[in-house]
Scaffold this motif. Structure first.
Motif, mmCIF file in Angstrom:
data_model
loop_
_atom_site.group_PDB
_atom_site.id
_atom_site.type_symbol
_atom_site.label_atom_id
_atom_site.label_comp_id
_atom_site.label_asym_id
_atom_site.label_seq_id
_atom_site.Cartn_x
_atom_site.Cartn_y
_atom_site.Cartn_z
ATOM 1 N N CYS A 1 11.886 -0.594 1.139
ATOM 2 C CA CYS A 1 10.791 -1.442 0.630
ATOM 3 C C CYS A 1 9.640 -1.512 1.633
ATOM 4 O O CYS A 1 8.465 -1.415 1.255
ATOM 5 C CB CYS A 1 11.314 -2.854 0.342
ATOM 6 S SG CYS A 1 12.523 -2.910 -0.996
ATOM 7 N N SER A 2 9.978 -1.694 2.913
ATOM 8 C CA SER A 2 8.917 -1.879 3.907
ATOM 9 C C SER A 2 8.118 -0.591 4.085
ATOM 10 O O SER A 2 6.882 -0.629 4.174
ATOM 11 C CB SER A 2 9.516 -2.334 5.235
ATOM 12 O OG SER A 2 10.490 -1.419 5.677
ATOM 13 N N THR A 3 8.793 0.553 4.114
ATOM 14 C CA THR A 3 8.076 1.802 4.329
ATOM 15 C C THR A 3 7.231 2.163 3.113
ATOM 16 O O THR A 3 6.114 2.675 3.254
ATOM 17 C CB THR A 3 9.061 2.925 4.695
ATOM 18 O OG1 THR A 3 9.847 2.493 5.812
ATOM 19 C CG2 THR A 3 8.329 4.201 5.076
ATOM 20 N N LEU A 4 7.747 1.874 1.914
ATOM 21 C CA LEU A 4 6.917 2.086 0.718
ATOM 22 C C LEU A 4 5.640 1.257 0.803
ATOM 23 O O LEU A 4 4.556 1.729 0.429
ATOM 24 C CB LEU A 4 7.706 1.703 -0.549
ATOM 25 C CG LEU A 4 8.734 2.716 -1.036
ATOM 26 C CD1 LEU A 4 9.527 2.149 -2.225
ATOM 27 C CD2 LEU A 4 8.047 4.025 -1.447
ATOM 28 N N LEU A 5 5.749 0.036 1.315
ATOM 29 C CA LEU A 5 4.564 -0.824 1.389
ATOM 30 C C LEU A 5 3.602 -0.362 2.477
ATOM 31 O O LEU A 5 2.382 -0.503 2.337
ATOM 32 C CB LEU A 5 4.989 -2.279 1.596
ATOM 33 C CG LEU A 5 5.572 -2.925 0.332
ATOM 34 C CD1 LEU A 5 6.175 -4.286 0.633
ATOM 35 C CD2 LEU A 5 4.504 -3.039 -0.757
ATOM 36 N N VAL A 6 4.135 0.184 3.585
ATOM 37 C CA VAL A 6 3.241 0.750 4.600
ATOM 38 C C VAL A 6 2.475 1.934 4.001
ATOM 39 O O VAL A 6 1.257 2.059 4.186
ATOM 40 C CB VAL A 6 4.032 1.178 5.855
ATOM 41 C CG1 VAL A 6 3.166 2.011 6.782
ATOM 42 C CG2 VAL A 6 4.563 -0.045 6.603
ATOM 43 N N ILE A 7 3.182 2.785 3.252
ATOM 44 C CA ILE A 7 2.510 3.911 2.598
ATOM 45 C C ILE A 7 1.469 3.394 1.604
ATOM 46 O O ILE A 7 0.361 3.931 1.508
ATOM 47 C CB ILE A 7 3.558 4.821 1.911
ATOM 48 C CG1 ILE A 7 4.428 5.502 2.975
ATOM 49 C CG2 ILE A 7 2.885 5.846 1.009
ATOM 50 C CD1 ILE A 7 5.631 6.245 2.423
ATOM 51 N N LYS A 8 1.822 2.328 0.880
ATOM 52 C CA LYS A 8 0.859 1.718 -0.051
ATOM 53 C C LYS A 8 -0.406 1.284 0.691
ATOM 54 O O LYS A 8 -1.528 1.462 0.202
ATOM 55 C CB LYS A 8 1.487 0.505 -0.735
ATOM 56 C CG LYS A 8 0.638 -0.103 -1.822
ATOM 57 C CD LYS A 8 0.824 -1.590 -1.914
ATOM 58 C CE LYS A 8 0.191 -2.307 -0.773
ATOM 59 N NZ LYS A 8 -1.267 -2.110 -0.595
#
Lengths: 153, 153, 153
Positions: free
Chosen positions: B20-27
């Motif tokens: 979840c956190s890495t997806l949000l950083v990519i976002k």
């Protein structure tokens, strides 16, 4: 045995990461100090209470050089903070030292050049290129973390 | 045994968090790219050196769409960065997988909707609701961390 | 044995750090809530869609009190986020509890005073002094981390 040795021995990439990341945090602190110096030199303060202390309310005003410093600092927050997270997690994925340095060094050098290009008003696209060079290893680490996380779900 | 396995096995919640956190950083990286695209399309640059490269100093100007992107990105920094910290610590408090997902998923979905609502100019209060949905698990994790920390002082 | 005990026992300084850092994250959330309240009270919204919901497009405007909140919040992002990183790493360098508190407590108190001074418009240089008091332990931790990282390269 102190926790120090333990933690730093957990990953061979960790010392390289801590060196690069902490240097960049210090670099951000330096940008903050420069911003304060530019505010004093240009007599341009964001708050009436600061302006009053430095000559009068007329110095509560914006200034292009101050705003440039603020943009440089903001760009650091948009890029270096995610690196602190991604880099730390990446260290525990067990990368080889060469792979780790191959990620950390372009980021370190890219971000140092980005600040120099921003504050020194270097000709475009130096700053954008430095930004891109630094973002590539971040994208690479993010994808590797996603991959490992998905495998362990 | 590589450090990878060790670190990811320390907590059953960690893979879910890293996903979840890495997806949000990519976002967040995507929002930065969109900002750059909007600057080019609207010909609205923050720096004279960028404007000069793209047609002239008259394009060193502000633009409502660019400012909207900047506000969306700033709100991400105000919310997603604390989540990177709180979520990582929370994983080591030993939550059940269900409790962990119950914290991470509303945050992930809330922040995705927040960005869509911000950049898509959705009708109020969609964006505020998405913000609130995402902040609730953060407040919950913060209180649980405080409680555990106070117990171990 | 739950991961909780394991992680929190890794470092005697960790509970103190988690207490101070999480309190400061919650403090940042409070600044965000105050910003929203000031926007509503002053009827000054950043987005047309928010202004429309609260009386009309004329309320899509800036306001000095709102901007003050935003500056306070931004300064938190410039200082508290690096502390989350530096403090966590510092805990694993094996500091004595006294040394750890000697770093964390000035930061906690300095940043609380900084927010009070900013939002309360206290006379200069209260806010700057609070900022400096909080930055000193961060600089100290950064140097200690650099030193340890360089030793383990």
């Amino acid at each position: 045995m102190p926790p120090s040795g333990l933690a730093l021995a957990d990953s061979r990439a960790l010392p390289a990461f801590l060196l690069c990341s902490t240097l960049l945090v210090i670099k951000m602190y330096v940008v903050a100090v420069i911003t304060g110096q530019v505010r004093l030199r240009k007599k341009a303060f964001a708050n009436p209470e600061d302006a009053l202390r430095h000559g009068g309310l007329q110095f509560c005003r914006s200034n292009p050089d101050v705003e440039r410093c603020l943009r440089a600092h903001r760009n650091d927050m948009e890029t270096i903070y995610p690196f602190l997270f991604l880099g730390l997690v990446y260290c525990f994925l067990g990368p080889s030292p060469a792979a780790a340095w191959g990620h950390f060094l372009p980021f370190l050098l890219g971000r140092l050049l980005h600040t120099v290009a921003y504050l020194g008003q270097l000709r475009a696209p130096v700053r954008s290129l430095a930004y891109t060079v630094a973002q590539l290893p971040c994208a690479s680490m993010a994808l590797q973390i996603l991959w490992e996380a998905a495998r362990h779900l």
